[in-house]
Design a protein around this motif. Structure first.
Motif, PDB file in Angstrom:
ATOM      1  N   ARG B  62       1.040  -1.384  -0.093  1.00  0.00           N
ATOM      2  CA  ARG B  62      -0.134  -0.095  -0.042  1.00  0.00           C
ATOM      3  C   ARG B  62       0.930   1.364  -0.116  1.00  0.00           C
ATOM      4  O   ARG B  62       1.857   1.309   0.911  1.00  0.00           O
ATOM      5  CB  ARG B  62      -0.809   0.050   1.304  1.00  0.00           C
ATOM      6  CG  ARG B  62      -1.767   1.287   1.376  1.00  0.00           C
ATOM      7  CD  ARG B  62      -2.533   1.122   2.710  1.00  0.00           C
ATOM      8  NE  ARG B  62      -3.152   2.432   2.997  1.00  0.00           N
ATOM      9  CZ  ARG B  62      -2.814   3.123   4.152  1.00  0.00           C
ATOM     10  NH1 ARG B  62      -1.981   2.724   4.905  1.00  0.00           N
ATOM     11  NH2 ARG B  62      -3.321   4.418   4.425  1.00  0.00           N
ATOM     12  N   VAL B  63       0.763   2.170  -0.914  1.00  0.00           N
ATOM     13  CA  VAL B  63       1.688   3.379  -1.027  1.00  0.00           C
ATOM     14  C   VAL B  63       0.591   4.450  -1.031  1.00  0.00           C
ATOM     15  O   VAL B  63      -0.469   4.520  -1.459  1.00  0.00           O
ATOM     16  CB  VAL B  63       2.297   3.384  -2.322  1.00  0.00           C
ATOM     17  CG1 VAL B  63       2.701   4.826  -2.506  1.00  0.00           C
ATOM     18  CG2 VAL B  63       3.381   2.432  -2.370  1.00  0.00           C
ATOM     19  N   THR B  64       1.045   5.290   0.052  1.00  0.00           N
ATOM     20  CA  THR B  64       0.174   6.871  -0.159  1.00  0.00           C
ATOM     21  C   THR B  64       1.279   7.909  -0.421  1.00  0.00           C
ATOM     22  O   THR B  64       2.499   7.852  -0.300  1.00  0.00           O
ATOM     23  CB  THR B  64      -0.013   6.982   1.204  1.00  0.00           C
ATOM     24  OG1 THR B  64       0.967   7.279   2.394  1.00  0.00           O
ATOM     25  CG2 THR B  64      -1.066   5.826   1.929  1.00  0.00           C
ATOM     26  N   LEU B  65       0.607   8.965  -0.922  1.00  0.00           N
ATOM     27  CA  LEU B  65       1.206  10.174  -1.483  1.00  0.00           C
ATOM     28  C   LEU B  65       0.632  11.399  -0.686  1.00  0.00           C
ATOM     29  O   LEU B  65      -0.650  11.320  -0.836  1.00  0.00           O
ATOM     30  CB  LEU B  65       1.284  10.290  -2.890  1.00  0.00           C
ATOM     31  CG  LEU B  65       1.959  11.265  -3.428  1.00  0.00           C
ATOM     32  CD1 LEU B  65       3.424  11.331  -3.329  1.00  0.00           C
ATOM     33  CD2 LEU B  65       1.801  11.310  -5.016  1.00  0.00           C
ATOM     34  N   ASP B  66       1.435  12.338  -0.177  1.00  0.00           N
ATOM     35  CA  ASP B  66       1.001  13.253   0.241  1.00  0.00           C
ATOM     36  C   ASP B  66       1.630  14.536  -0.295  1.00  0.00           C
ATOM     37  O   ASP B  66       2.895  14.923   0.050  1.00  0.00           O
ATOM     38  CB  ASP B  66       0.929  13.548   1.913  1.00  0.00           C
ATOM     39  CG  ASP B  66       0.358  14.746   2.663  1.00  0.00           C
ATOM     40  OD1 ASP B  66       0.279  15.728   1.610  1.00  0.00           O
ATOM     41  OD2 ASP B  66       0.152  14.886   3.574  1.00  0.00           O
ATOM     42  N   THR B  67       1.037  15.274  -1.209  1.00  0.00           N
ATOM     43  CA  THR B  67       1.904  16.109  -2.107  1.00  0.00           C
ATOM     44  C   THR B  67       2.052  17.301  -1.448  1.00  0.00           C
ATOM     45  O   THR B  67       2.912  18.184  -1.463  1.00  0.00           O
ATOM     46  CB  THR B  67       1.277  16.354  -3.566  1.00  0.00           C
ATOM     47  OG1 THR B  67      -0.105  16.712  -3.241  1.00  0.00           O
ATOM     48  CG2 THR B  67       1.356  15.104  -4.358  1.00  0.00           C
TER      49      THR B  67
END
Lengths: 113, 113
Positions: B62-67
Motif C-alpha cells: 500500500r502506497v500513500t502520497l501526500d503532495t
C-alpha cells in the motif's frame, strides 16, 4: 514476463581502456536509460534515449560516455577511457512510455583497476 | 533532506509483521515510484503513484502520497522472509525529465523468519 537483459554481468578493465556495456531492452519499449550505482551510494541517472537520440543526460554523462542503438534490439553504453571512479554497477532500463515504470536489467558490475 | 530520502535507513521485523517505509522529497513531481533491490541485483518496480493520486494498492503493498507534505509511505503487510531487500523511492520531477528518476538511499528491510 519480458526482461531487460544486460551483458556481461561482470567486467574488469584497466584504467584508460574502453568498455562497452550491452543491453537488450524489452522489445516493444521505446525509451531506454542507463543508470549507475557506486557501491554504497544512490542509484544515479546517466542518460535517456528515444527515437535514436539522447533525450536527457546528467552531469555524470560527460564526453567519455556515449550510447548507441546499433540495431533494432541492442542498446549500448560506451566509456571511452575508463577511470577508477567509473567503477560501479551499471543498470540499463527501458519503458514503454515516459512517466511510466521502468524495467531494469540485472546490471553490469564494472571494476576499473 | 535531499530529493527522495527514505527513512528509516534500516528496519528489522519478524515475519508476519507490517513494515512501513517513508520517503520525503523536495520538488514538485509527476509521479513517485517504489523499487525493490535484492542484494547485488537489479531494481524491481513495485508501484507507481501519480501526483494526482493519494493511495494505491498492489497485493500486500500500500502506497500513500501526500503532495502537500511532499512525502510518501510504503506499507508491506504480513511480511515474509522473501521481502528482505532494500526499498527505494524514486521521483520523476514535474515538467519533463524523460526517465530521469531521482533515487533515495533506500531502506534496508530485514524480515526474520
Amino acid at each position: 514476463e519480458p526482461e531487460v537483459t544486460q551483458t556481461p554481468s561482470h567486467q574488469v578493465t584497466q584504467m584508460g581502456q574502453e568498455v562497452i556495456l550491452r543491453c537488450v531492452p524489452i522489445s516493444n519499449h521505446l525509451y531506454f536509460y542507463w543508470y549507475r550505482q557506486i557501491l554504497g551510494q544512490k542509484v544515479e541517472f546517466l542518460v535517456s534515449f528515444y527515437n535514436n537520440e539522447i533525450s536527457e543526460k546528467s552531469e555524470i554523462f560527460d564526453d567519455q560516455f556515449s550510447v548507441e542503438r546499433p540495431d533494432g534490439s541492442n542498446f549500448t553504453l560506451k566509456i571511452r577511457s575508463t577511470k577508477l571512479e567509473d567503477s560501479a554497477m551499471y543498470f540499463c532500463a527501458s519503458s514503454i512510455q515516459v512517466n511510466e515504470k521502468l524495467f531494469f536489467g540485472s546490471g553490469t558490475q564494472l571494476s576499473v583497476l | 533532506s535531499q530529493q527522495g530520502e527514505e527513512d528509516p535507513q534500516a528496519l528489522s521485523i519478524q515475519e508476519g509483521e507490517n513494515a512501513t517505509m517513508n520517503c520525503s522529497y523536495k520538488t514538485s513531481i509527476n509521479n513517485l515510484q517504489w523499487y525493490r533491490q535484492n542484494s547485488g541485483r537489479g531494481l524491481v518496480h513495485l508501484i507507481l503513484i501519480r501526483s494526482n493520486e493519494r493511495e494505491k494498492h498492489s497485493g500486500r503493498l500500500r502506497v500513500t502520497l501526500d503532495t502537500s507534505k511532499k512525502s510518501s509511505s510504503l506499507l508491506i503487510t504480513a511480511s515474509r522472509a522473501a521481502d528482505t531487500a532494500s526499498y527505494f523511492c524514486a521521483t520523476e520531477a514535474y515538467g519533463g525529465s524523460q526517465g530521469n528518476l531521482i533515487f533515495g538511499k533506500g531502506t534496508k528491510l530485514s524480515v526474520k523468519p
